[in-house]
Design a protein around this motif. Sequence first.
Motif, PDB file in Angstrom:
ATOM      1  N   LEU A  39       0.842  -1.199   0.000  1.00  0.00           N
ATOM      2  CA  LEU A  39       0.000   0.000   0.000  1.00  0.00           C
ATOM      3  C   LEU A  39       0.884   1.259   0.000  1.00  0.00           C
ATOM      4  CD1 LEU A  39      -2.988   0.822   0.084  1.00  0.00           C
ATOM      5  CD2 LEU A  39      -2.853   0.796   2.581  1.00  0.00           C
ATOM      6  N   ARG A  40       1.961   1.238   0.781  1.00  0.00           N
ATOM      7  CA  ARG A  40       2.885   2.387   0.800  1.00  0.00           C
ATOM      8  C   ARG A  40       3.482   2.631  -0.586  1.00  0.00           C
ATOM      9  NH1 ARG A  40       4.685   0.204   5.938  1.00  0.00           N
ATOM     10  NH2 ARG A  40       6.431  -0.779   4.861  1.00  0.00           N
ATOM     11  N   VAL A  41       3.849   1.546  -1.261  1.00  0.00           N
ATOM     12  CA  VAL A  41       4.407   1.688  -2.607  1.00  0.00           C
ATOM     13  C   VAL A  41       3.368   2.317  -3.538  1.00  0.00           C
ATOM     14  CG1 VAL A  41       5.215   0.417  -4.637  1.00  0.00           C
ATOM     15  CG2 VAL A  41       6.070  -0.181  -2.355  1.00  0.00           C
ATOM     16  N   MET A  42       2.142   1.826  -3.405  1.00  0.00           N
ATOM     17  CA  MET A  42       1.090   2.346  -4.271  1.00  0.00           C
ATOM     18  C   MET A  42       0.881   3.838  -4.012  1.00  0.00           C
ATOM     19  SD  MET A  42      -2.746   0.943  -4.904  1.00  0.00           S
ATOM     20  CE  MET A  42      -3.464   1.561  -3.391  1.00  0.00           C
ATOM     21  N   GLU A  43       0.863   4.204  -2.745  1.00  0.00           N
ATOM     22  CA  GLU A  43       0.669   5.621  -2.415  1.00  0.00           C
ATOM     23  C   GLU A  43       1.797   6.470  -2.995  1.00  0.00           C
ATOM     24  OE1 GLU A  43      -1.897   4.727   1.661  1.00  0.00           O
ATOM     25  OE2 GLU A  43       0.258   5.184   1.785  1.00  0.00           O
ATOM     26  N   ALA A  44       2.995   5.941  -2.973  1.00  0.00           N
ATOM     27  CA  ALA A  44       4.133   6.679  -3.540  1.00  0.00           C
ATOM     28  C   ALA A  44       3.965   6.871  -5.046  1.00  0.00           C
ATOM     29  CB  ALA A  44       5.444   5.937  -3.237  1.00  0.00           C
ATOM     30  N   GLU A  45       3.504   5.817  -5.705  1.00  0.00           N
ATOM     31  CA  GLU A  45       3.328   5.936  -7.161  1.00  0.00           C
ATOM     32  C   GLU A  45       2.177   6.886  -7.500  1.00  0.00           C
ATOM     33  OE1 GLU A  45       2.004   2.591  -9.540  1.00  0.00           O
ATOM     34  OE2 GLU A  45       3.711   2.852 -10.902  1.00  0.00           O
ATOM     35  N   VAL A  46       1.146   6.846  -6.649  1.00  0.00           N
ATOM     36  CA  VAL A  46       0.024   7.763  -6.861  1.00  0.00           C
ATOM     37  C   VAL A  46       0.512   9.208  -6.716  1.00  0.00           C
ATOM     38  CG1 VAL A  46      -2.188   8.563  -5.920  1.00  0.00           C
ATOM     39  CG2 VAL A  46      -1.785   6.104  -6.279  1.00  0.00           C
ATOM     40  N   ARG A  47       1.370   9.448  -5.713  1.00  0.00           N
ATOM     41  CA  ARG A  47       1.929  10.806  -5.543  1.00  0.00           C
ATOM     42  C   ARG A  47       2.742  11.219  -6.765  1.00  0.00           C
ATOM     43  NH1 ARG A  47       2.748   9.110  -0.202  1.00  0.00           N
ATOM     44  NH2 ARG A  47       4.901   8.560  -0.681  1.00  0.00           N
ATOM     45  N   LEU A  48       3.456  10.234  -7.336  1.00  0.00           N
ATOM     46  CA  LEU A  48       4.234  10.503  -8.551  1.00  0.00           C
ATOM     47  C   LEU A  48       3.307  10.944  -9.690  1.00  0.00           C
ATOM     48  CD1 LEU A  48       7.149  10.260  -9.686  1.00  0.00           C
ATOM     49  CD2 LEU A  48       6.617   7.888 -10.295  1.00  0.00           C
ATOM     50  N   GLY A  49       2.099  10.428  -9.678  1.00  0.00           N
ATOM     51  CA  GLY A  49       1.082  10.908 -10.611  1.00  0.00           C
ATOM     52  C   GLY A  49       0.954  10.123 -11.895  1.00  0.00           C
ATOM     53  N   HIS A  50       1.839   9.170 -12.096  1.00  0.00           N
ATOM     54  CA  HIS A  50       1.683   8.298 -13.262  1.00  0.00           C
ATOM     55  C   HIS A  50       2.339   6.955 -12.965  1.00  0.00           C
ATOM     56  CE1 HIS A  50       5.326  10.858 -14.051  1.00  0.00           C
ATOM     57  NE2 HIS A  50       5.865   9.645 -13.990  1.00  0.00           N
ATOM     58  N   ARG A  51       1.958   5.954 -13.741  1.00  0.00           N
ATOM     59  CA  ARG A  51       2.491   4.611 -13.511  1.00  0.00           C
ATOM     60  C   ARG A  51       3.964   4.552 -13.879  1.00  0.00           C
ATOM     61  NH1 ARG A  51      -0.266  -0.477 -15.754  1.00  0.00           N
ATOM     62  NH2 ARG A  51       1.627  -1.163 -14.687  1.00  0.00           N
TER      63      ARG A  51
END
Lengths: 341, 341, 341, 341
Positions: free
Chosen positions: B112-124
């Motif tokens: 989940l933390r990884v996903m949140e980080a990628e979401v913050r990045l704004g793209h896959r």
Amino acid sequence: MNEARGGTLGVAVIGTGRMGSDHVRRLDRVISGARVSAVIDVDGERAERIAGGVPGCTAYTDAAAAMDAGGVDAVLIASPGPAHEAALLDAFARDLPVLCEKPLTPGAESALRVMEAEVRLGHRRAQVGFMRRYDTEYVQLKALLDGGGLGRALMLHCRHRNVATPPGFTEAMMINDSVVHEVDATRWLLGQEITAVSVVKPAPSPAAPEGLSDPQLVLLETSGGALADVEVFVNCGFGYQVQCEAVGERGSARLGDAHGLYVNAAGRWGGAIAQDYVDRFREAYDRELQHWVDAARRGVTEGPSVWDGYAAAAVCEAGVRAQSSGARTEVVLPARPAMYT
Amino acid sequence: MNEARGGTLGVAVIGTGRMGSDHVRRLDRVISGARVSAVIDVDGERAERIAGGVPGCTAYTDAAAAMDAGGVDAVLIASPGPAHEAALLDAFARDLPVLCEKPLTPGAESALRVMEAEVRLGHRRAQVGFMRRYDTEYVQLKALLDGGGLGRALMLHCRHRNVATPPGFTEAMMINDSVVHEVDATRWLLGQEITAVSVVKPAPSPAAPEGLSDPQLVLLETSGGALADVEVFVNCGFGYQVQCEAVGERGSARLGDAHGLYVNAAGRWGGAIAQDYVDRFREAYDRELQHWVDAARRGVTEGPSVWDGYAAAAVCEAGVRAQSSGARTEVVLPARPAMYT
Amino acid sequence: MNEARGGTLGVAVIGTGRMGSDHVRRLDRVISGARVSAVIDVDGERAERIAGGVPGCTAYTDAAAAMDAGGVDAVLIASPGPAHEAALLDAFARDLPVLCEKPLTPGAESALRVMEAEVRLGHRRAQVGFMRRYDTEYVQLKALLDGGGLGRALMLHCRHRNVATPPGFTEAMMINDSVVHEVDATRWLLGQEITAVSVVKPAPSPAAPEGLSDPQLVLLETSGGALADVEVFVNCGFGYQVQCEAVGERGSARLGDAHGLYVNAAGRWGGAIAQDYVDRFREAYDRELQHWVDAARRGVTEGPSVWDGYAAAAVCEAGVRAQSSGARTEVVLPARPAMYT
Amino acid sequence: MNEARGGTLGVAVIGTGRMGSDHVRRLDRVISGARVSAVIDVDGERAERIAGGVPGCTAYTDAAAAMDAGGVDAVLIASPGPAHEAALLDAFARDLPVLCEKPLTPGAESALRVMEAEVRLGHRRAQVGFMRRYDTEYVQLKALLDGGGLGRALMLHCRHRNVATPPGFTEAMMINDSVVHEVDATRWLLGQEITAVSVVKPAPSPAAPEGLSDPQLVLLETSGGALADVEVFVNCGFGYQVQCEAVGERGSARLGDAHGLYVNAAGRWGGAIAQDYVDRFREAYDRELQHWVDAARRGVTEGPSVWDGYAAAAVCEAGVRAQSSGARTEVVLPARPAMYT
């Protein structure tokens, strides 16, 4: 049989070798509406021993005597081929329905005499033991071809493999005993006569006995222009395998592939291959015999005819000649008597 | 990658165990458009040895250092699971495309933390290594289901069999390392989330190591009401076998059956079963990596997403709890971020 | 039967619906050593019509009267389930061998009464119609398991699919009429009793009639710790399909796969799926009946016993409860009478 | 290529028809370690269009000019057959490794000239495009035969079926374009030369265009006494199907059967048949090209040799004569130059 349709068909079985004694068992234990009333063998002791195991069955050494003894409504011939002609003529003389194991007789000339005798009788009385016509997959393939599902049949690719040959098995027997089944199957599946035979021999397998060029590729050409190639390999070592692929204008269909239980073990997927014809064609033999009994109880004879037996004999004779000559050998048949159309 | 589309993708491979070194070989020898510019392993000697076999490749013991060293356009993570989170965050910080071997991370919380980080990045930026999505038969099954050829999918019957487990293999690993593939395949094939997991354990095979109840039957329920049953049998002895039958309203389709060469010998028909995943899924790995490289060269990230990795982790956590409790265990997921739809 | 072994077994067939009239045909035309001497149906006209087609056969509306009328050596019960108990007790009272179509009776309580009556009789007189035990592939699988070819059996994966249900088919019938076969097959293949049943229901197929949650997954646990999962899907639309894969310590074996003619046409390879049980199990029915007739002529009763019928009834009752409750439901059986071991 | 092993192989692709443009795509997108540096076509516009889609690729209308232009390390010939000889000689003159699509040249005489030129060069520089040697199942069959798993090979049964022929397809093309693959496969699988060819023609399919006797049965005899029969059926209508069964002393093995997804639907079991060679042999093409690129980067030439191309041409010439004459036609080859052993 003079009795009403419901009566039990009394059968005289001529010949008590492997095939004959198996038919005795089948008539006694498997087939509905029949009983074995007589067994005949030149080896009288053997006949007595077989008869002793079947209630109400008498042993004979002479086929004609058995046919005259009463209680015999029909005759099953499973003696060696050279004895077939006399037994067939004896049965025709008494107008008894006959099931004659293949070959009808050992050659085309004698087969022709049998056919002429039946034609004189004026109606069919003999069925020849081409039991593949009763195998479920052959029946399905025949139905598919007849229904037009593949379009017109253009080629057949056939495989006929035995584990090993018994002592005394000759090269001619590869045609007369093995390929004869493909000869009949080709004629029956396509509804055409075979017009020429060729045989090509690769270098023989080391497993083949001295003097036997095994395997061989037999090519059968038909009156409709189809071509059947038959691999006959009677010392293949791994199993008894009969396969046939029909190639039509719009598709192909193959029978005889592996089926039954599918096992994963020790790094392999697959299953067991039948090891002999009993294993592979047991149910076809049952159906063949039941069909013959049912027809005999109705007073008729159906199934593969004496014409079929004769035509197969003529093709096999040509095949044996082709084995020796290496040349394409034509098969010429007389006109088919109206009785067989 | 700042170069034009035609440039070669420089990849840093983190982890040089069995999977990592195989990916190095694949990038070097099989995949078009990529080269291995760096390998990273905490075991520096090992990293040096692998790098020595690849022209233009440098060895590192620190992933971040490698990413900063130039010539690295993308990152492939094949280190042990606990090291994934840090490597992923390092790659996100540099906006580098990542292919992360499964599992994304060892648990749902870190995923989940990884996903949140990628979401913050704004793209896959990360693709997860669920390589079955690249297997020809899975792709065919997916196409059949999506095309409606079977109607709506109702059930999946899955088999996941390994020859034997290595020392130290735990019961939880049956879920986390093996069933995780069926978890992803079920989600992907059906386009649904998994909502509950149950585990039923028959008496274990004597071949199972002490403490491992092997095989097990894992039941997965989905948001669309479908049911998947998974036989996981990691000491089956006879081969590596992955099968899946999808049962729909109007038909069923099965993948993973035996294929390839069909042999008749020694009384058996059949063929060989793959003995490990390399044998079975080699081409799927090739396609997966080529797809990732191609996408990275175009500047995009496709394939199984971090959401897929997270959802699988959540299901596996529930599965491990269900193994212990014997009870049906629900899986609750947060809303799927818009980026992953 | 007071006659010598060679006599023909006179059979009274009770019930002349689809199954009963098919058994009349089978006894009359297919089976060796038997004849239909009486048919019994509450619909007297129907009984007369069937009897009229069989030489020497009399029609009755009362089973006991038929059994007393002479010429009846054995009884075949193919009437609706609720009529079975009385017919069985009537046959036991006359010490007549019985072949009773499944279910033995509609519930465990009545089945127990029948078993107690047979135990009082002191010897087996009834065989229950679990005909899968006579199917070639089931027999092969049983032999493989008994021979240890797969090691100990750990799991069975079973599929039981029908094209569609007739009007009035209830959810309980999915257990009592369909899964009952897998219940018997599991008990027989493994030689173990079933100790618990669970049922899991995915979202039903749109093809399922109102009120029928179809398909279902039924889990059977056995006394030896094995686990059988049964997909029962009685409106699958595409064919009648019965499959079973046994997974053992060292391998697995699957029956019920496609076989027969293999066709290439119109861009597809494959063959036809049987459309009903007659198509799929015809030969098993033939063998079952022949086996029963042969045994009766020898004065014995073999095959699936009243205990088997009772145990199946008890498991089905638990299964129907599990369908409603959604909970794992245990099956408790009394000690097995010595007569059935 | 003068660069170190790690360098990228610059390939000039001659011919940009279906096969050539597919190879361009493959080199650009699939193959590791290669790039397309030049495309050559007499249709300059077409060459420009193809080159425009590949970074760093230049279009030419003259092959020799392209070979001299720099950046070309190797040559792939996919132009029409009559243009092959000149291109091969140009490449030999520059000692460039060549992959030449089959046929090597359109006839045995020109193939012999090419061989003599390569022999003068003193080392192999050309690989011929018999890509079946790279198909997984062919490789498995070759390994099985070489390992002695079937004993010595006695017969091959081959099927080569196409859905339909394009306009202008001649009967000679059935040998030169289709059977040529079986010619090479037979030589390669058995490690023997073909010594004679016969052709038998059944009545043609109505689907065959005017003037094309389709299907045909081609018989190939080998120096080791083996016999291969080839059904060539180029208007079979139902799919693209390449099958081969090798029959050895102790077993047989078949490749090319249906595999992949297995579907039950609408009363049928089975799956899809490939519709063209791209579908069936895509991975073989990939492996062939990768193998050639890998070898070229190591400075060597492997795979099917010019001798193989020449021998196939000689057999095909005999085959075309046998088509016309109907007679068995011998093939006589000169001694094989030592370079090719």
